[in-house]
Design an enzyme around this catalytic site. Structure first.
Site, PDB file in Angstrom:
ATOM      1  N   THR A   1       6.628  -5.984  -0.154  1.00 31.09           N
ATOM      2  CA  THR A   1       6.369  -6.110   1.282  1.00 31.09           C
ATOM      3  C   THR A   1       5.703  -4.097   1.367  1.00 31.09           C
ATOM      4  OG1 THR A   1       7.700  -7.879   1.941  1.00 31.09           O
ATOM      5  CG2 THR A   1       7.051  -6.307   3.366  1.00 31.09           C
ATOM      6  N   ILE A   2       4.525  -4.448   2.198  1.00 30.64           N
ATOM      7  CA  ILE A   2       4.430  -2.986   2.128  1.00 30.64           C
ATOM      8  C   ILE A   2       5.136  -2.168   3.089  1.00 30.64           C
ATOM      9  CG2 ILE A   2       2.646  -1.837   2.017  1.00 30.64           C
ATOM     10  CD1 ILE A   2       0.906  -2.909   0.274  1.00 30.64           C
ATOM     11  N   CYS A   3       5.444  -1.006   2.677  1.00 26.31           N
ATOM     12  CA  CYS A   3       5.640  -0.301   4.523  1.00 26.31           C
ATOM     13  C   CYS A   3       5.272   0.875   4.738  1.00 26.31           C
ATOM     14  CB  CYS A   3       7.103   0.615   3.468  1.00 26.31           C
ATOM     15  SG  CYS A   3       7.897   1.577   5.071  1.00 26.31           S
ATOM     16  N   LEU A   4       4.272  -0.096   5.754  1.00 26.81           N
ATOM     17  CA  LEU A   4       3.468   1.637   6.185  1.00 26.81           C
ATOM     18  C   LEU A   4       3.302   1.332   7.343  1.00 26.81           C
ATOM     19  CD1 LEU A   4       0.242   2.952   5.066  1.00 26.81           C
ATOM     20  CD2 LEU A   4      -0.557   1.118   5.760  1.00 26.81           C
TER      21      LEU A   4
ATOM     22  N   ASN B   1       7.454   2.851  -1.477  1.00 25.54           N
ATOM     23  CA  ASN B   1       6.818   2.547  -0.367  1.00 25.54           C
ATOM     24  C   ASN B   1       6.771   0.812  -0.477  1.00 25.54           C
ATOM     25  OD1 ASN B   1       5.633   5.019  -0.013  1.00 25.54           O
ATOM     26  ND2 ASN B   1       7.347   4.712   1.172  1.00 25.54           N
TER      27      ASN B   1
END
Ligand code: ZN
Lengths: 157, 292
Positions: free
Chosen positions: A91-94, A85
């Site tokens: 970049t973190i997808c959260l 993710n």
């Protein structure tokens, strides 16, 4: 920068110094003249013990936009970070970091870093963000685990 | 029902006319056909309560060790509501009686004849008789205390709530009130929103600072400071409803869903007062230590 943004970040810093989860660290970066840059922080996320992430403490950068806390900060691992993710850019997808999803002004730094720690060992199958880790995670778990352990050695606790 | 006339009111720094008018109202409680006092009574009660609280903050009145002042004021207010409620139920019963009586005689009157003229010139005196019955009889109120309590709950009167909470808040401004628990059960979107470790946070979740002007959402009961809210809603250009600033709350809100949160405001004032006192005491202790 709005006054609310700066004020809130100063309070976040105070709160963090008073109390933060074990093994984590976070602090504002310094400008070239030595002054603090409150809108850009460095932090470290420890992997949970007894998981394949457990040996590492993974660096992130947190960038707070001018309209924080109305808008969420942008949180990144180093580019090329290995996780299903995490985009190639790092970049973190959260969901709690996404304005159109679950971001709310009341979410604190502590909640963000704990959310990221939990994402490490529990990838979200609904939002793949990179090819290599995603493919290995869903098709070849052995390869996935080897890569994760390798990466953890790169960022020892 | 008798009211408590509080002689100590005279010692308050408030216009003597207000106190005189307040006591006057206690002497002549509202009657069945004249309920319009109560607006003044409410304003006066609120003003007196605010003065008490201001005096407490200023250190003139010690409310923490003597809640009887608050109880007297609050007791009168509840009695007043009770009279008003009883009067209303009597009137309601009378109206029902009128309807039944009318049904009985209306067999004689066709609805075509039922004009205002007919009623005024009513040759058979039907209506005058009915009206006489209504006005002259004492009327009965069938309401119980439970009815009145339910009425108070539905009334959602902020002043009544303040009277209920104040003695608890004076002891512990961060305490969880019984009502808060109720609210949390009713909308269990997120249990740890208002309550953290059995205490209420006195800082705004948006600004992370002590409340300056706390406001509560009427839809989900979440509390934020006015500054933080203004900023949040300004960031939304189209002015539509947006998500509540509290994590995981499912409510969609606009600024108009928020009203001032008197209870949170009280909590902050009392908390500030207590910490000020503690600091003073500590300093005094230190001075004593030096002297000893
Ligand atoms: Zn809410």
């Amino acid at each position: 920068m709005s006054s609310l943004c700066l004020q809130r970040l100063q309070e976040e810093r105070k709160k963090w110094r008073k109390d933060h989860p074990f093994g984590f660290w976070a602090k504002p970066t310094k400008n070239s003249d030595g002054s603090l840059n409150m809108q850009r922080w460095d932090a470290g996320i420890p992997g949970k013990e007894n998981t394949i992430w457990g040996q590492g403490c993974f660096p992130i950068t947190i960038e707070y936009p001018n309209d924080y806390p109305s808008k969420p900060p942008k949180v990144k691992f180093p580019a090329g970070f290995y996780h299903p993710n995490v985009y190639p850019s790092g970049t973190i997808c959260l969901s709690i970091l996404n304005e159109s999803q679950d971001w709310r002004p009341a979410i604190t730094l502590k909640q963000i870093v704990l959310g990221i720690q939990s994402l490490l060992e529990n990838p979200n199958p609904n939002s793949p963000a990179q090819e290599p880790a995603w493919r290995a995670f869903s098709r070849n778990i052995k390869e996935y685990e080897t890569k994760v352990l390798e990466q953890a050695r790169k960022y020892p606790k | 029902m008798t009211f408590n006339i509080d002689k100590e009111l005279i010692t308050l720094p408030i216009h003597q006319n207000t106190i005189k008018e307040y006591n006057e109202q206690l002497r002549y409680p509202p009657s069945m056909f004249n309920n319009n006092y109560n607006i003044d009574f409410k304003t006066q009660t609120k003003q007196l309560l605010e003065t008490y609280i201001d005096c407490y903050i200023a250190g003139i009145v010690d409310l923490a060790n003597s809640t009887s002042k608050i109880n007297k004021l609050g007791g009168n207010y509840i009695k007043y509501l009770h009279i008003q409620y009883a009067n209303n139920t009597v009137l309601k019963n009378k109206l029902e009686q009128f309807k039944t009586d009318y049904k009985n005689i209306s067999k004689d009157i066709s609805t075509d004849n039922l004009t205002l003229d007919y009623i005024v010139n009513d040759e058979n005196y039907y209506f005058s008789q009915l009206l006489n019955n209504i006005v002259s009889t004492e009327g009965s109120s069938t309401s119980t205390d439970t009815d009145f309590n339910n009425y108070c709950k539905n009334l959602n009167d902020p002043l009544l709530k303040v009277f209920k909470c104040l003695p608890l808040l004076l002891k512990d401004p961060m305490c969880v009130l019984p009502d808060d628990e109720e609210n949390n059960i009713n909308n269990n979107d997120d249990d740890d929103v208002k309550v953290a470790g059995g205490t209420i946070e006195l800082t705004c979740p948006i600004t992370c600072r002590p409340y300056a002007y706390p406001m509560i959402s009427r839809k989900c009961n979440h509390v934020f400071d006015k500054d933080g809210l203004t900023n949040y809603f300004q960031s939304n250009e189209d002015g539509n409803q947006i998500k509540c600033p509290q994590g995981a709350c499912k409510a969609y809100l606009t600024m108009s869903d928020f009203i001032k949160d008197d209870i949170m405001d009280l909590r902050c004032k009392i908390y500030k007062n207590i910490s000020k006192k503690n600091k003073l005491n500590k300093n005094n202790d230190n001075i004593n230590d030096v002297i000893l």
